[in-house]
Write an enzyme that holds these catalytic residues in place. Structure first.
Site, mmCIF file in Angstrom:
data_model
loop_
_atom_site.group_PDB
_atom_site.id
_atom_site.type_symbol
_atom_site.label_atom_id
_atom_site.label_comp_id
_atom_site.label_asym_id
_atom_site.label_seq_id
_atom_site.Cartn_x
_atom_site.Cartn_y
_atom_site.Cartn_z
ATOM 1 N N ASP A 116 0.879 -1.259 -0.194
ATOM 2 C CA ASP A 116 0.060 -0.045 -0.155
ATOM 3 C C ASP A 116 0.804 1.266 -0.113
ATOM 4 O O ASP A 116 2.129 1.171 -0.545
ATOM 5 C CB ASP A 116 -0.928 0.052 1.320
ATOM 6 C CG ASP A 116 -2.292 0.637 1.040
ATOM 7 O OD1 ASP A 116 -2.230 1.776 0.841
ATOM 8 O OD2 ASP A 116 -3.380 -0.068 0.806
ATOM 9 N N SER A 157 -11.114 -0.912 -1.233
ATOM 10 C CA SER A 157 -9.694 -0.868 -0.395
ATOM 11 C C SER A 157 -9.811 -1.087 1.200
ATOM 12 O O SER A 157 -9.323 -1.773 1.836
ATOM 13 C CB SER A 157 -9.240 0.656 -0.390
ATOM 14 O OG SER A 157 -8.561 0.715 -1.576
ATOM 15 N N HIS A 180 -3.795 6.132 3.676
ATOM 16 C CA HIS A 180 -4.600 4.709 2.906
ATOM 17 C C HIS A 180 -4.040 3.452 3.752
ATOM 18 O O HIS A 180 -4.899 2.740 4.331
ATOM 19 C CB HIS A 180 -4.364 4.925 1.510
ATOM 20 C CG HIS A 180 -5.274 3.655 1.063
ATOM 21 N ND1 HIS A 180 -4.664 2.577 0.658
ATOM 22 C CD2 HIS A 180 -6.620 3.949 0.322
ATOM 23 C CE1 HIS A 180 -5.941 1.950 -0.181
ATOM 24 N NE2 HIS A 180 -6.815 2.795 -0.172
#
EC number: 3.4.14.10
Length: 1273
Positions: A70, A483, A297
């Protein structure tokens, strides 16, 4: 890119919070209390985690290790410190992209005072307690903004600007006072020197004001020092530039770090940025990697999967006992885009750390499913090393075939769709009234893949309030997307791994995937819902029960390859009948079924005994026919399937053929063959239009319509009318078509209707292909309202068919004939064509192949990755916005057999202006010469060798004034004769018309368009019925526009080319002045009759008189030589004066130790300067001034060529403000690459004036403009 969106915890932009009732009475099925509200923020109950923990409280992820591919996890984030059993949560943090790499190959030694010179030029004090047996200190530096996210940079810039403004305002106030005092003292200023003094004060004020407007903070520089302490590599940073307190951030005060996995320690740059970082040292100390995250994220993803909050257990992640490693694949140089380098290094790290699972919440569209270099390596990792790879399906729904790579398109990866439960809607999203049942998020990508595979394996909760990095200045936030669904599924799978390891059950991605799919709860009642949700909502407890029952069953993956009988097309993984021709009759398909074992399977124990009696089932035998049974052994088996869609109604249909073990039917389907049929509706009306009336919508409802686009249609015009609702509604409208070897042709829009209304759209269509039209009401839109929205949809097809859609003009003077006809309805043929871009080809001037470090670039197979660096020279005659274009490599990350690419564009000072990878971006570059380096990686040297001469294009947009509008003609000689211009005519179906497109006039070709360049643009042929004023004049705005290109021919021969000039053979005076500067200059000055020269320039000459013109050129050359001599002499005189003054000062200070040094220096200097006369009685200062005045007669001394002498003169006179203004003007007007000597002079002037804040600002910019070397790839 990341498959998520960020939403504030206090508000969800998609919800109707304005209508929210404070008492919560609108929740018709349940009311939230504090515990259920907190549980909804981190959903686990939906996937059976609560039931699983009730039965197995210790199987909470312990023993499971997850690699998070990620944007980089923050190891300081809340909930990511320890596991539920007290072990470290984050075992390693790696920047796989190289975006934080620093070159530390430069070695220095400390002096007697324990100081070293840092790479930035700063003097650094070494802490005497640091062990360094070799005494060698490796140094490097980094512009710290390169390590921060845009949010952090924005916050820092705001704070730094505030403090800088305060200092600047202080200096402005001083300058204003000095000017006011001067004006008060000198009411009438007539003296020249006084005027110049006042001008100097005004210039100082103007510079300060201007600087405030042009302030552009490129950020502080941090110095890095690396050394080996005899056991490990150590790293220390000097971060003083980030601190207000000069005693903070010093190198000697830094607590040294080593590679994170060794001691698991991290640092924070400063309190203001609150940004965590770790370090890793590679290549024997030559490369330092400073690892920061490039977005929130990854931390959010890791928190969903594994966060542990001892005091807030309801906010725990799904597997609080699991550990993680962070593999940063999002490149900070590209925002957060993944790179091939990052992906491959991450796989290497996952295998090296012996991870059990990989979570990757990233993805892109692809033109080929289950294909590419990365997918090949994933297959190896899954099949050989038994890693379970889980990834997001994508956020491009609700259209079919929108799943992204790699999660939704790769057989070895478990692709996860995003689900929202009523509790999540009420709690995390704060909607007024949650849905009565859970549903898939509207935007979650759908299957099938282009080759018929289901695309989505299972679904999991796609939203959560989870931990975020410390730099966000909050503990957690809400994000939603696939996600978030992927780590939810990954965490659930980590629970299974924990349980399997604890109970001694062999872990296999094959058996785990089968358990997840065969125990999932279906979402929705229709068979075709599987295309959205996969097999359904995963259930951890049921999956483990399944695994326990199957622990003695062979670990097998059933590979399916399908081919239509009688055709040689590539095999597929499912059957996908999408086009009208495929839905009209029965087709027969051959299915090759192969059991695949892990690479360590034993021939005698596993392969030879394998034999399964399989009963085949069809979910609809009237449409799908298959054999009843087959016997499957290790070598596989084929069987045929017949599909008969002829009696199906228009629309979407989904079926399966699946196989069940006859001896153990409880195992459920061992394999499934997905069969998707989209039977389109034919358009029979004239004009060709189709309407869908009274479609009724509630939140989350989706309507799909399939239309056979009429032959000859190239665009569609749509009108959408809504009615029957009260509160605002939000709709997604998607149009999707599939074409071979192309990414799905997708048009989409989000439409908001505050009240009932009508809206129109237009989009491109491909003739003869099935069009999927999807209208969906956003899942949370209209919640709380009990009114149903009604939608009427009308689609009208238009089209003009031409004999060549993409037009290429070959550079000749001949026009191109275009035949146009309409097969659909009468259309107005009104062609428009423009050329608005140019692509210039370049070949590399140098190429170099090297083997990369084994630290992080050696594949699990043992193969060493190689790198090819190609160097291109690029010259821009004018400033331009440019973009590199590499046709072979661009726009493909996953569906390519090449490993990775990266480019950097730098100037002669090594300043990097732009960098990028598969999606090049446009950058504004000033006029000058540049170097583009293209970096390609692969483990196959033969592939790299073939690319040594790779052609690269530099694409730039033409300025509006240079855009070429091409002309159309009705006659072939029209362009040459200038007649027969064509504007428009009405096309009637069945009648073909011919027109001619003329080439661009040669005089309109943009300058600097060399032979072989390509001018690019667009061409359109029809008019939109509802286009606004002027829209039909721009073909790029037309939905059915096509590419047009013009190949630039050889330039005309320049008749004057090659003619020599005796004037150019004169020796440059600058070269002669190198040995004896003043003497040589005087020789030149004295050899020129200045009186005659002055007389000549006082006269006007006739430019048409050839003899007079030759004399003028000669005189101009003579003048330039004179000016050059005077300029060089002036610089030499100033230098001599400066050196002698320095020598005198030193001598006087050392004469008499008994005298006061200050007094002696002052007195002695004054006397010696007074007595220091030249042989003719004039001082050096007089000579300089006389020389300057003479130069001023002949040239503009403010020009960039001679301006430095003016700067020197003003500085000698202590008019530092004027000197600085002149220098700034020179720098601004200089069209060439930045000159370091100019900026060093500027710095010295700022220091002399005493503007420390401006000097500090300029010193930071020096590291941007003049780095010592190019950054690492």
């Amino acid at each position: 890119m990341p498959c998520s969106s960020i939403t504030s915890t206090a508000d969800d932009s998609s919800s109707n919070n304005n209508n929210k009732k404070k008492d919560g009475s609108s929740l018709h099925d349940f009311k939230l209390n504090e515990s259920t509200f907190l549980a909804s923020l981190m959903p686990k109950k939906e996937i059976g985690v609560n039931r699983f923990f009730d039965a197995h409280p210790e199987y909470d992820g312990r023993g499971a290790l997850i690699a998070i591919f990620d944007s980089g996890v923050d190891p300081a984030a809340d909930g990511l410190q320890i596991t539920s059993d007290g072990k470290p949560k984050v075992l390693d943090v790696i920047d796989c992209t190289g975006s934080g790499d620093i070159d530390t190959s430069k070695v220095v030694k400390a002096d007697s005072d324990g100081r070293i010179c840092g790479a930035s030029g700063a003097s650094l004090v070494i802490n005497t307690s640091w062990k360094n047996p070799s005494g060698e200190w490796r140094v490097g530096y980094k512009l710290v903004y390169e390590l921060f996210t845009e949010d952090v940079i924005s916050r820092l810039k705001k704070e730094r600007k505030k403090k800088w403004d305060e200092k600047n305002q202080e200096e402005i106030a001083k300058a204003v006072k000095q000017l006011a005092d001067f004006d008060q003292k000198h009411i009438k200023v007539e003296d020249v020197k006084l005027k110049m003094s006042r001008e100097d004060l005004q210039n100082r004020l103007d510079i300060l004001r201007r600087q405030s407007e042009s302030y552009d903070d490129k950020g502080p520089v941090i110095d890095a020092v690396v050394w080996h302490d005899g056991e490990v590599w150590r790293v220390a940073l000097d971060t003083q530039s980030l601190e207000d307190d000069p005693n903070c951030g010093k190198l000697a005060s830094f607590m040294p770090l080593t590679n994170y996995r060794i001691e698991r320690k991290y640092g924070v740059f400063s309190k203001l940025d609150a940004c965590t970082f770790v370090v890793n040292v590679y290549s024997d100390g030559n490369v330092l990697s400073i690892v920061t995250d490039c977005s929130a994220h990854a931390t959010h993803v890791a928190g969903i999967a594994t966060a542990f909050h001892p005091k807030e257990p309801l906010l725990n992640g799904v597997a609080p006992g699991a550990q993680i490693i962070s593999c940063k694949i999002g490149d900070s140089r590209l925002g957060s885009m993944e790179t091939g380098t990052g992906l491959i290094r991450a796989l290497i790290a996952a295998v090296e750390h012996k991870c059990d699972l990989i979570n990757m919440s990233y993805g892109e569209a692809t033109l080929l499913p289950d294909y590419g270099r990365f997918v090949d390596l994933v297959n190896e990792v899954v099949n050989k090393y038994r890693l379970i790879f889980i990834s997001s399906a994508g956020n491009s729904g609700p259209g079919l075939s929108t799943v992204g790579a790699p999660g939704g398109t790769s057989s070895s990866i478990i692709g996860v769709g995003a689900y929202v439960s009523p509790a999540m809607a009420a709690g995390a999203h704060c909607v007024v009234e949650p849905p009565s049942d859970g549903l898939e998020y509207t935007w979650s990508s759908r299957g099938p893949t282009a080759d018929g595979d289901l695309g989505v394996c299972v679904s999991a909760p796609g939203g959560a309030v989870a931990p975020v990095p410390t730099w966000t200045l909050q503990r957690r936030m809400l994000m939603n997307g696939t996600s978030m669904a992927s780590p939810s599924a990954c965490g659930g799978t980590a629970l299974l791994i924990s349980a399997m390891k604890a109970e001694g059950i062999p872990v296999s991605p094959y058996s785990v995937r089968k358990a997840l799919e065969n125990t999932a709860i279906p979402i929705g009642d229709l068979p075709e819902d599987k295309l959205s949700t996969g097999q359904g909502l995963m259930q951890v407890d049921k999956a483990f029960e399944y695994i326990q029952k199957c622990q003695n069953v062979p670990c097998v993956w059933y590979q399916i390859k399908i081919q239509q009988c009688g055709k040689t097309s590539p095999s597929s993984r499912g059957i996908y009948l999408r086009e009208a021709s495929a839905c009209q009759q029965s087709t027969e398909w051959t299915v090759q079924l192969n059991p695949k074992f892990h690479e360590d399977a034993d021939n005698f124990k596993d392969l030879v005994p394998f034999e399964e009696c399989i009963e085949l089932h069809s979910t609809e035998e009237t449409v799908i026919k298959a054999p009843d049974y087959l016997l499957l052994t290790y070598n596989g088996r084929t069987f045929n399937v017949v599909v008969d869609p002829s009696n199906l109604s228009d629309g979407l249909h989904y079926f399966e053929v699946y196989g069940v073990d006859c001896k153990a039917p409880w195992r459920g389907p061992l394999f499934r063959i997905p069969i998707t049929i989209t039977k389109p509706k034919a358009v029979t009306n004239q004009p060709p239009q189709i309407s869908f009336s009274k479609m009724l919508f509630q939140p989350g409802h989706i309507e799909r319509r399939y239309i056979e686009v009429p032959h000859g249609a190239s665009w569609a015009e749509v009108t959408m009318k809504t009615s029957g609702f009260d509160t605002a509604r939000r709709f997604y409208v998607d149009a999707v078509q599939l074409c071979p070897l192309r990414r799905p042709l997708k048009w989409e829009t989000s439409v908001n209707f505050p009240s009932p209304a009508a809206k129109s759209f237009a989009f491109r269509v491909v003739s003869g292909q099935t069009l999927e039209l999807v209208i969906s009401q956003f899942w949370s839109s209209g919640m709380g309202s009990h009114e149903t929205a009604s939608v009427d949809f009308e689609v009208v097809f238009h089209g003009i068919k031409v004999n060549q859609e993409e037009v290429i003009l070959d550079g000749s003077d001949a026009p191109v004939r275009i035949d146009a006809e309409t097969l659909v309805v009468s259309e107005e043929l009104a062609p428009v064509a423009i050329l608005n871009k140019i692509r210039v080809p370049y070949r590399p001037i140098d190429s170099k192949i090297i083997a990369l470090s084994t630290d992080r670039d050696k594949l699990p197979s043992g193969k060493q990755i190689l790198a090819l660096t190609l160097t291109y020279n690029i010259k821009l005659e004018d400033g331009a916005q440019i973009k590199p274009h590499i046709p072979l490599l661009n726009d493909r990350i996953y569906d390519t057999k090449f490993e990775s690419q990266f480019y950097m564009i730098s100037d002669s000072n090594k300043r990097v202006y732009s960098s990028g990878d598969v999606y090049p971006s446009s950058s504004n570059l000033p006029k000058g010469e540049y170097i583009l380096q293209l970096y390609l990686r692969h483990d196959n040297v033969q592939i790299l060798e073939k690319m040594r001469h790779l052609v690269l294009f530099i694409e730039r947009n033409l300025e509006e004034k240079d855009v070429i509008r091409l002309s159309f003609f009705s006659q072939p000689d029209g362009p040459l004769m200038g007649n027969g211009s064509f504007k428009s005519l009405s096309l009637v179906p069945g009648i073909k018309e011919g027109i001619y497109l003329g080439p661009p006039p040669k005089e309109k070709l943009p300058k600097n368009s060399p032979q072989g360049s390509v001018l690019l643009g667009a061409i359109s042929y029809g008019k939109l019925s509802f286009a606004g004023q002027g829209e039909n004049k721009n073909p790029e705005k037309h939905p059915a526009s096509y590419h047009i290109s013009y190949i630039v021919p050889p330039n005309k021969i320049d008749e004057d080319k090659g003619k020599g000039s005796s004037l150019s053979s004169k020796k440059n005076v600058s070269e002669r002045l190198k040995e004896e500067v003043v003497g040589a200059a005087n020789e030149v000055i004295n050899s020129i009759d200045r009186e005659e020269l002055a007389k000549f320039f006082a006269l006007k000459n006739d430019p048409e008189d050839e003899e007079a013109e030759n004399i003028r050129k000669k005189m101009e050359l003579t003048r330039d030589q004179l000016a050059d001599a005077l300029y060089q002499k002036g610089l030499a005189l100033a230098e001599i004066e400066s050196l002698k003054l320095a020598d005198l000062t030193w001598c006087i200070l050392s004469k008499d130790e008994d005298k006061s040094p200050t007094l002696a220096a002052t007195k002695g200097t004054k006397e010696d300067i007074e007595n220091k006369k030249s042989t003719d009685g004039r001082s050096q200062g007089d000579l300089f001034e006389e020389n300057f005045k003479e130069l001023k007669k002949w040239v503009n001394v403010k020009s960039s060529k001679y301006g430095i002498l003016l700067v020197t003169r003003e500085r000698r006179s202590q008019r530092l403000g004027t000197a600085l203004k002149v220098l700034c003007d020179i720098i601004q007007d200089d069209a060439e690459a930045a000159k370091k000597k100019f900026y060093e002079l500027k710095l010295s002037l700022l220091d002399e004036i005493g503007w420390t804040h401006l000097a500090a600002y300029e010193r930071q910019w020096m590291h941007v403009r003049f780095p010592p070397s190019l950054p690492l790839f």
